[in-house]
Motif scaffolding. Structure first.
Motif, short mmCIF file in Angstrom:
data_model
loop_
_atom_site.label_atom_id
_atom_site.label_comp_id
_atom_site.label_asym_id
_atom_site.label_seq_id
_atom_site.Cartn_x
_atom_site.Cartn_y
_atom_site.Cartn_z
N ASP A 24 -6.23 9.74 -4.18
CA ASP A 24 -7.02 9.45 -2.97
C ASP A 24 -8.51 9.74 -3.16
O ASP A 24 -9.28 9.69 -2.20
CB ASP A 24 -6.47 10.23 -1.79
CG ASP A 24 -6.58 11.74 -1.98
OD1 ASP A 24 -7.08 12.18 -3.05
OD2 ASP A 24 -6.17 12.49 -1.07
N CYS A 63 4.24 2.75 -5.20
CA CYS A 63 3.53 3.08 -6.44
C CYS A 63 4.47 2.94 -7.60
O CYS A 63 5.70 2.98 -7.46
CB CYS A 63 3.00 4.49 -6.37
SG CYS A 63 4.28 5.76 -6.14
N ASP A 108 -1.54 5.49 -9.19
CA ASP A 108 -1.59 4.60 -8.04
C ASP A 108 -1.76 5.40 -6.75
O ASP A 108 -2.09 4.83 -5.69
CB ASP A 108 -0.32 3.77 -7.97
CG ASP A 108 -0.17 2.81 -9.16
OD1 ASP A 108 -1.24 2.48 -9.74
OD2 ASP A 108 0.96 2.48 -9.50
N SER A 166 0.81 -1.22 0.00
CA SER A 166 0.00 0.00 0.00
C SER A 166 0.84 1.27 0.00
O SER A 166 0.37 2.34 -0.32
CB SER A 166 -0.94 0.00 1.22
OG SER A 166 -0.17 0.00 2.42
N THR A 167 2.07 1.15 0.35
CA THR A 167 2.90 2.35 0.47
C THR A 167 3.79 2.57 -0.74
O THR A 167 4.63 3.46 -0.73
CB THR A 167 3.79 2.23 1.72
OG1 THR A 167 4.58 1.05 1.60
CG2 THR A 167 2.94 2.19 2.99
#
Length: 584
Positions: free
Chosen positions: A16, A8, A13, A5-6
């Motif tokens: 938000d 890209c 990607d 999740s952290t």
């Protein structure tokens, strides 16, 4: 493998889902937010982000088609038009909220005083000139009040318009009839004409209700069942031709909710060269007209050879030499019908134009609609020819009682003479020869203690040039002294004197002749015994008797110096009466 999740690989990607932020993927594979905007100013996500707290300017929305930032847009401001021109329509932010557009819960509709009463009269727009002069305007009685009750129709919401008849007589000596028409789809109107100083009174000069369907003003549709119109030249038994000045037009609605309308006024030239076409004078004011091409109706007794009747005559036309070949303009003072069935006196003055020298002959009952052609019942009341000079013949009528008709004939001083004139009529409520505007005595004393020009105490009437003429009555003048001096006929019963001061510089001829007094209106003519005498004084103190004809004649003619004073007096106990004085 499951993506972390952290990390890209592209900017996408890192999104938000917030239109007010901007994200990107760094080279180390992690996301960062590099811009944040203010919702409602720089960007938006929801319509609520754009709400400015005001409803009257419309409802704001968020346009997401402009992604990535989102843009606030305004809708159309709230419309509050109720369809009536007479209301001020506005949106009120303090009003109760209604969720469904158009939001009339937020609208206010304030009625205005536009044309509502005589004090807020709307001016009729004037176009054209001469015979083609017209006036027009539009209005709406929806917001008006029921201020006035016209005598010819059911009262309702009413509007007032003002109309000005210009002073164009200097180049346009013509008499005009006026046509008024109000065109209204649904309000069932009444149209009325008033003088300005009597605006809104029940007895208007002309009042016509809905649906006459007969009038037509050029260029506009003829009246139908929802319209109304008036025509001033036939609304009463006497013809009404308006003098110059200002007037009010009232548009009244029988429809309780009122409505919109158009109002038009036009005019057309008319002739008054016969008794049937006589023009009414009781509204007072100034008229411009002509006698050119008019008929000669006879009985013009005020000419270069006045046919003053003898003492004791009834004043009927049969007592005169009815002179022919005098083209005449006919006028009436008709006191037989409302709104002018009243007791009233007048002062009538005429001016000639471009060499025309007018004269005035006033008769009783000649033009009454119930009169026959028997001239023996037509009494001559007053005469003024201003001698042979282009000047201002002047007649004082005395008080004409209710129920009587006077005819005024304006004609040339000389036979066959014709031309243009200006005629002015002033009110003289007490019949003393002073018009109401300049009569300085209180109105409750009019006719009781008059002190007009020619009274001994206030100074004589000046005669500075000849020819000169004056018509008045000696009734009510406070001095009665000459016949008490013992000079001659010491009866002590002489009439009140009217004094004149001569300042002409040469010998003059003075003529004085009796006219019918006020009781002529109730049947009398020149009364038996109304015999005039003349007095003369070179210093206006010591008087000599100048009665040229003695007690047997009503008319006196004598020659005196052009300086000094003359006095008009009654010979004996007939101490009051009307007369004509001429100095040449």
């Amino acid at each position: 493998n499951t993506p972390l999740s952290t990390c890209c690989e592209t900017d996408g990607d890192c999104d938000d889902g917030n239109n007010c932020t901007r994200e990107r993927c760094r080279t180390d594979g992690t996301c960062e937010t590099f811009w944040t905007g203010a919702p409602g100013v720089d960007c938006c996500n929801l319509d609520s982000d754009c709400d400015d707290g005001l409803d009257c300017n419309g409802w704001e929305t968020c346009d997401t088609s402009t992604l990535p930032e989102g843009e606030c847009t305004d809708s159309t401001a709230l419309l509050c038009d109720d369809g009536f021109d007479c209301t001020v329509d506005a949106c009120d932010e303090s009003a109760t909220w209604c969720p469904t557009p158009p939001d009339f819960c937020l609208c206010t509709h304030t009625g205005t005083s536009m044309f509502d009463d005589c004090s807020t009269a709307g001016i009729l727009l004037q176009v054209g000139s001469g015979d083609g002069l017209e006036w027009f305007s539009s209005g709406d009685t929806h917001c008006s009040n029921d201020d006035y009750d016209p005598g010819c129709a059911t009262s309702g919401l009413d509007n007032i318009h003002s109309m000005s008849i210009p002073t164009d007589g200097g180049s346009n000596h013509r008499l005009y009839a006026y046509h008024g028409m109000v065109v209204a789809p649904v309000m069932d109107p009444t149209i009325c004409l008033f003088p300005v100083d009597e605006c809104g009174v029940v007895d208007s000069w002309a009042c016509v209700a809905t649906g006459v369907g007969s009038c037509f003003i050029g260029g506009h549709a003829p009246a139908d069942g929802n319209d109304a119109c008036f025509e001033t030249y036939s609304w009463s038994s006497a013809k009404t031709v308006l003098p110059e000045g200002s007037y009010n037009i009232m548009v009244d609605s029988a429809n309780v909710s009122g409505g919109i309308y158009d109002v038009y006024v036009a005019r057309e030239p008319v002739s008054n060269d016969s008794c049937a076409e006589a023009v009414e004078l009781q509204m007072g004011g100034t008229w411009y007209g002509t006698t050119s091409g008019y008929a000669s109706n006879g009985c013009a007794f005020c000419t270069e050879n006045p046919t003053t009747p003898t003492v004791g005559s009834t004043g009927a036309c049969s007592s005169y030499t009815c002179l022919e070949n005098y083209p005449m303009a006919e006028f009436e003072l008709n006191h037989t019908a409302a709104p002018w069935n009243r007791d009233m006196g007048y002062i009538i003055e005429a001016d000639g134009v471009a060499g025309f020298d007018p004269a005035l002959s006033l008769l009783k009952n000649r033009c009454s609609t119930n009169m026959s052609t028997n001239l023996s019942s037509v009494a001559g009341i007053a005469c003024s020819n201003d001698m042979d000079v282009i000047g201002s013949p002047r007649i004082v009528t005395g008080i004409i009682p209710s129920g009587y008709v006077a005819e005024l004939r304006l004609h040339g001083y000389l036979e066959f003479a014709e031309g243009d004139y200006e005629l002015t009529v002033l009110y003289d409520s007490d019949g003393d020869g002073l018009d109401d505007i300049t009569d300085l005595w209180p109105s409750d004393m009019w006719g009781a203690n008059p002190s007009p020009a020619g009274d001994y105490a206030d100074g004589p009437i000046p005669v500075d040039a000849v020819p000169y003429a004056d018509t008045r009555t000696n009734a009510g003048y406070p001095r009665d002294g000459l016949n008490d001096t013992g000079i001659i006929f010491d009866t002590g019963l002489g009439g009140e004197e009217v004094y004149y001061r001569l300042n002409t510089g040469s010998t003059v001829t003075v003529r004085v002749a009796p006219l019918a007094r006020s009781d002529a209106w109730s049947g009398g003519g020149i009364p038996e015994g109304w015999n005039l005498v003349l007095w003369y004084s070179d210093n206006c103190t010591d008087w000599s008797f100048e009665d040229a004809g003695g007690a047997s004649e009503g008319e006196e003619i004598t020659g005196v110096s052009g300086y000094g004073c003359i006095a008009v007096d009654g010979f004996d106990d007939a101490n009051q009466g009307y007369y004509i004085l001429e100095v040449s």
